[in-house]
Design a protein around this motif. Structure first.
Motif, PDB file in Angstrom:
ATOM      1  N   LEU A  14       0.822  -1.205   0.000  1.00 14.52           N
ATOM      2  CA  LEU A  14       0.000   0.000   0.000  1.00 14.52           C
ATOM      3  C   LEU A  14       0.859   1.259   0.000  1.00 14.52           C
ATOM      4  O   LEU A  14       0.422   2.323  -0.416  1.00 14.52           O
ATOM      5  N   TRP A  40      -6.002   5.571  -7.569  1.00 19.59           N
ATOM      6  CA  TRP A  40      -7.276   4.880  -7.369  1.00 19.59           C
ATOM      7  C   TRP A  40      -7.225   3.432  -7.832  1.00 19.59           C
ATOM      8  O   TRP A  40      -7.806   2.549  -7.218  1.00 19.59           O
ATOM      9  N   MET A  47      -8.452  -3.110  -2.323  1.00 15.55           N
ATOM     10  CA  MET A  47      -9.798  -3.435  -1.829  1.00 15.55           C
ATOM     11  C   MET A  47     -10.239  -4.808  -2.319  1.00 15.55           C
ATOM     12  O   MET A  47     -10.832  -5.585  -1.568  1.00 15.55           O
ATOM     13  N   PHE A  54     -16.670  -6.546  -1.610  1.00 13.49           N
ATOM     14  CA  PHE A  54     -16.398  -5.162  -1.982  1.00 13.49           C
ATOM     15  C   PHE A  54     -16.522  -4.925  -3.482  1.00 13.49           C
ATOM     16  O   PHE A  54     -16.267  -3.830  -3.956  1.00 13.49           O
ATOM     17  N   ALA A  61     -15.957   2.257  -8.843  1.00 12.56           N
ATOM     18  CA  ALA A  61     -14.690   3.004  -8.909  1.00 12.56           C
ATOM     19  C   ALA A  61     -13.987   2.722 -10.240  1.00 12.56           C
ATOM     20  O   ALA A  61     -13.522   3.644 -10.913  1.00 12.56           O
ATOM     21  N   LYS A  64     -15.485   4.569 -13.145  1.00 17.15           N
ATOM     22  CA  LYS A  64     -15.154   6.002 -13.132  1.00 17.15           C
ATOM     23  C   LYS A  64     -13.696   6.233 -13.547  1.00 17.15           C
ATOM     24  O   LYS A  64     -13.385   7.159 -14.292  1.00 17.15           O
ATOM     25  N   ARG A 114     -16.865  12.486  -8.082  1.00 20.90           N
ATOM     26  CA  ARG A 114     -17.239  11.292  -7.298  1.00 20.90           C
ATOM     27  C   ARG A 114     -16.015  10.682  -6.606  1.00 20.90           C
ATOM     28  O   ARG A 114     -16.072  10.279  -5.457  1.00 20.90           O
ATOM     29  N   ALA A 118     -14.816  10.535  -2.531  1.00 17.09           N
ATOM     30  CA  ALA A 118     -14.335   9.300  -1.903  1.00 17.09           C
ATOM     31  C   ALA A 118     -12.932   9.504  -1.312  1.00 17.09           C
ATOM     32  O   ALA A 118     -12.567   8.863  -0.332  1.00 17.09           O
ATOM     33  N   TRP A 121     -13.208  10.474   2.194  1.00 14.73           N
ATOM     34  CA  TRP A 121     -13.404   9.299   3.042  1.00 14.73           C
ATOM     35  C   TRP A 121     -12.058   8.657   3.335  1.00 14.73           C
ATOM     36  O   TRP A 121     -11.743   8.341   4.478  1.00 14.73           O
ATOM     37  N   PHE A 125     -10.393   8.019   6.918  1.00 14.05           N
ATOM     38  CA  PHE A 125     -10.183   6.634   7.342  1.00 14.05           C
ATOM     39  C   PHE A 125      -8.711   6.378   7.680  1.00 14.05           C
ATOM     40  O   PHE A 125      -8.390   5.809   8.725  1.00 14.05           O
ATOM     41  N   CYS A 142     -13.954   2.767   9.633  1.00 11.54           N
ATOM     42  CA  CYS A 142     -14.383   2.919   8.252  1.00 11.54           C
ATOM     43  C   CYS A 142     -15.779   3.541   8.189  1.00 11.54           C
ATOM     44  O   CYS A 142     -16.021   4.486   7.425  1.00 11.54           O
ATOM     45  N   PHE A 175      -5.689  -6.431   8.441  1.00 14.78           N
ATOM     46  CA  PHE A 175      -5.701  -5.257   7.561  1.00 14.78           C
ATOM     47  C   PHE A 175      -4.277  -4.729   7.366  1.00 14.78           C
ATOM     48  O   PHE A 175      -3.838  -4.479   6.241  1.00 14.78           O
ATOM     49  N   MET A 179      -1.812  -4.728   3.943  1.00 18.83           N
ATOM     50  CA  MET A 179      -1.187  -3.490   3.459  1.00 18.83           C
ATOM     51  C   MET A 179       0.271  -3.736   3.068  1.00 18.83           C
ATOM     52  O   MET A 179       0.817  -3.045   2.211  1.00 18.83           O
TER      53      MET A 179
HETATM   54  C1  LIG Z   1     -11.400  -0.931   2.504  1.00 24.37           C
HETATM   55  C2  LIG Z   1     -12.813  -0.665   2.667  1.00 24.37           C
HETATM   56  C3  LIG Z   1     -13.480  -0.140   1.500  1.00 24.37           C
HETATM   57  C4  LIG Z   1     -14.575   0.767   1.873  1.00 24.37           C
HETATM   58  C5  LIG Z   1     -14.946   1.695   0.794  1.00 24.37           C
HETATM   59  C6  LIG Z   1     -15.675   2.872   1.340  1.00 24.37           C
HETATM   60  C7  LIG Z   1     -16.436   3.610   0.369  1.00 24.37           C
HETATM   61  C8  LIG Z   1     -17.854   3.143   0.272  1.00 24.37           C
HETATM   62  C9  LIG Z   1     -18.452   3.614  -0.984  1.00 24.37           C
HETATM   63  C10 LIG Z   1     -19.701   2.898  -1.383  1.00 24.37           C
HETATM   64  C11 LIG Z   1     -19.926   3.139  -2.832  1.00 24.37           C
HETATM   65  C12 LIG Z   1     -20.901   2.194  -3.408  1.00 24.37           C
HETATM   66  C13 LIG Z   1     -20.889   2.090  -4.895  1.00 24.37           C
HETATM   67  C14 LIG Z   1     -21.754   3.037  -5.661  1.00 24.37           C
HETATM   68  C15 LIG Z   1     -21.502   4.283  -5.739  1.00 24.37           C
HETATM   69  C16 LIG Z   1     -22.204   5.285  -6.606  1.00 24.37           C
HETATM   70  O1  LIG Z   1     -23.574   5.319  -6.412  1.00 24.37           O
HETATM   71  C17 LIG Z   1     -21.582   6.608  -6.275  1.00 24.37           C
HETATM   72  C18 LIG Z   1     -22.184   7.737  -7.067  1.00 24.37           C
HETATM   73  O2  LIG Z   1     -21.887   7.570  -8.423  1.00 24.37           O
HETATM   74  P1  LIG Z   1     -22.912   8.141  -9.526  1.00 24.37           P
HETATM   75  O3  LIG Z   1     -23.161   9.591  -9.205  1.00 24.37           O
HETATM   76  O4  LIG Z   1     -22.204   7.949 -10.853  1.00 24.37           O
HETATM   77  O5  LIG Z   1     -24.156   7.313  -9.419  1.00 24.37           O
HETATM   78  N1  LIG Z   1     -20.168   6.496  -6.504  1.00 24.37           N
HETATM   79  C19 LIG Z   1     -19.257   6.994  -5.628  1.00 24.37           C
HETATM   80  O6  LIG Z   1     -19.558   7.642  -4.636  1.00 24.37           O
HETATM   81  C20 LIG Z   1     -17.788   6.718  -5.909  1.00 24.37           C
HETATM   82  C21 LIG Z   1     -17.353   5.677  -4.944  1.00 24.37           C
HETATM   83  C22 LIG Z   1     -15.952   5.270  -5.145  1.00 24.37           C
HETATM   84  C23 LIG Z   1     -15.548   4.376  -4.041  1.00 24.37           C
HETATM   85  C24 LIG Z   1     -14.148   3.988  -4.135  1.00 24.37           C
HETATM   86  C25 LIG Z   1     -13.739   3.244  -2.940  1.00 24.37           C
HETATM   87  C26 LIG Z   1     -12.371   2.717  -3.080  1.00 24.37           C
HETATM   88  C27 LIG Z   1     -11.888   2.256  -1.774  1.00 24.37           C
HETATM   89  C28 LIG Z   1     -10.463   1.935  -1.741  1.00 24.37           C
HETATM   90  C29 LIG Z   1     -10.161   1.318  -0.432  1.00 24.37           C
HETATM   91  C30 LIG Z   1      -8.781   1.404  -0.090  1.00 24.37           C
HETATM   92  C31 LIG Z   1      -8.583   1.333   1.356  1.00 24.37           C
HETATM   93  C32 LIG Z   1      -7.198   1.551   1.734  1.00 24.37           C
HETATM   94  C33 LIG Z   1      -7.054   1.709   3.177  1.00 24.37           C
HETATM   95  C34 LIG Z   1      -5.769   1.375   3.733  1.00 24.37           C
END
Ligand SMILES: CCCCCCCCCCCCC/C=C/[C@@H](O)[C@H](COP(=O)(O)O)NC(=O)CCCCCCCCCCCCCCC
Length: 218
Positions: A14, A40, A47, A54, A61, A64, A114, A118, A121, A125, A142, A175, A179
């Motif tokens: 990581l 990303w 992830m 996930f 992601a 996008k 978008r 994130a 976040w 985190f 988280c 976790f 990493m």
């Molecule tokens: C490691 C745990 C991972 C937890 C990730 C936390 C973020 C949770 C986001 C849930 C997003 C669900 C998917 C759908 C999203 C879309 O609706 C929504 C809106 O898009 P639209 O306007 O085109 O409709 N999209 C978004 O908000 C973009 C979300 C992008 C999420 C990228 C998350 C990548 C996480 C990378 C984890 C790395 C962790 C590293 C830590 C040491």
């Protein structure tokens, strides 16, 4: 071939991913799209290694990231080198749906917004992870980071699904192991280095979007 794939996987750390965000900033504090999406990509890879739950997050992601890469490699790619030049180019040429989705539903500017949300976040985190103790729960860190940031832009169903995914996050020891940075002390050092960098990229992007009134792009 299979052997080299395994070796590559072992090497994944990581640290390298977070270092990518350091490359994002130019001397003039412009943000390079190429390194931003590379960061990303690495995060998504990380992830995915945590489990299939996930997938719905990484799929979004990845799509996008792909939209931005397509712009970058497309015929107008030279305008997409930095976030600053991208926003200027798309606004000057009416390539952004400003109020409601219309003929440009997947502009670079709205797509990057978008990921930008994130990134906040991620910043929150990682900062929690940095200051956590042995008995801290990754799922709680988280969820707290998410509730403080990204969740405000998500509808109920997505928030629910995200909450369920957080519950199955591996605990802090696993976790840290995934990493692949080293012991807890090294992880803390690495995060101490990475988080300010990520904050900076976030803040510069936030200011740019605020100045151009783009923070609510549909
Ligand atoms: C490691 C745990 C991972 C937890 C990730 C936390 C973020 C949770 C986001 C849930 C997003 C669900 C998917 C759908 C999203 C879309 O609706 C929504 C809106 O898009 P639209 O306007 O085109 O409709 N999209 C978004 O908000 C973009 C979300 C992008 C999420 C990228 C998350 C990548 C996480 C990378 C984890 C790395 C962790 C590293 C830590 C040491």
């Amino acid at each position: 071939m299979a052997g080299s794939a395994v070796i590559e996987e072992q090497k994944f750390s990581l640290q390298e991913v977070l270092d990518t965000f350091k490359l994002c900033l130019s001397e003039n504090q412009d943000v390079y799209v190429e390194h931003y999406v590379a960061g990303w990509r690495g995060l998504v890879k990380f992830m995915n290694s945590l489990g299939n739950v996930f997938t719905f997050i990484s799929k979004d992601a990845v799509s996008k990231i792909q939209i931005l890469v397509n712009f970058l490699n497309g015929e107008n790619g030279s305008h997409y080198v930095t976030i600053q030049s991208m926003v200027k180019y798309e606004l000057d040429n009416q390539l952004v749906d400003l109020d409601k989705r219309g003929s440009h539903p997947e502009s670079g500017s709205r797509t990057l917004l978008r990921l930008h949300r994130a990134l906040r976040w991620l910043e929150l985190f990682l900062e929690r992870l940095r200051t956590s103790t042995e008995d801290s729960k990754t799922s709680v860190m988280c969820a707290d980071a998410y509730n403080e940031s990204l969740s405000q832009h998500h509808p109920w169903l997505i928030r629910k699904a995200a909450g369920m995914a957080f519950c199955v996050l591996p605990g802090r020891p696993t976790f840290f192991e995934v990493m692949n940075v080293g012991g807890a002390e090294r992880v803390v050092d690495m995060l101490g280095d990475a988080v300010p960098m990520i904050s900076k990229v976030y803040q510069i992007t936030e200011d740019l979007y605020a100045q151009n009134n783009l923070l609510e792009l549909p």
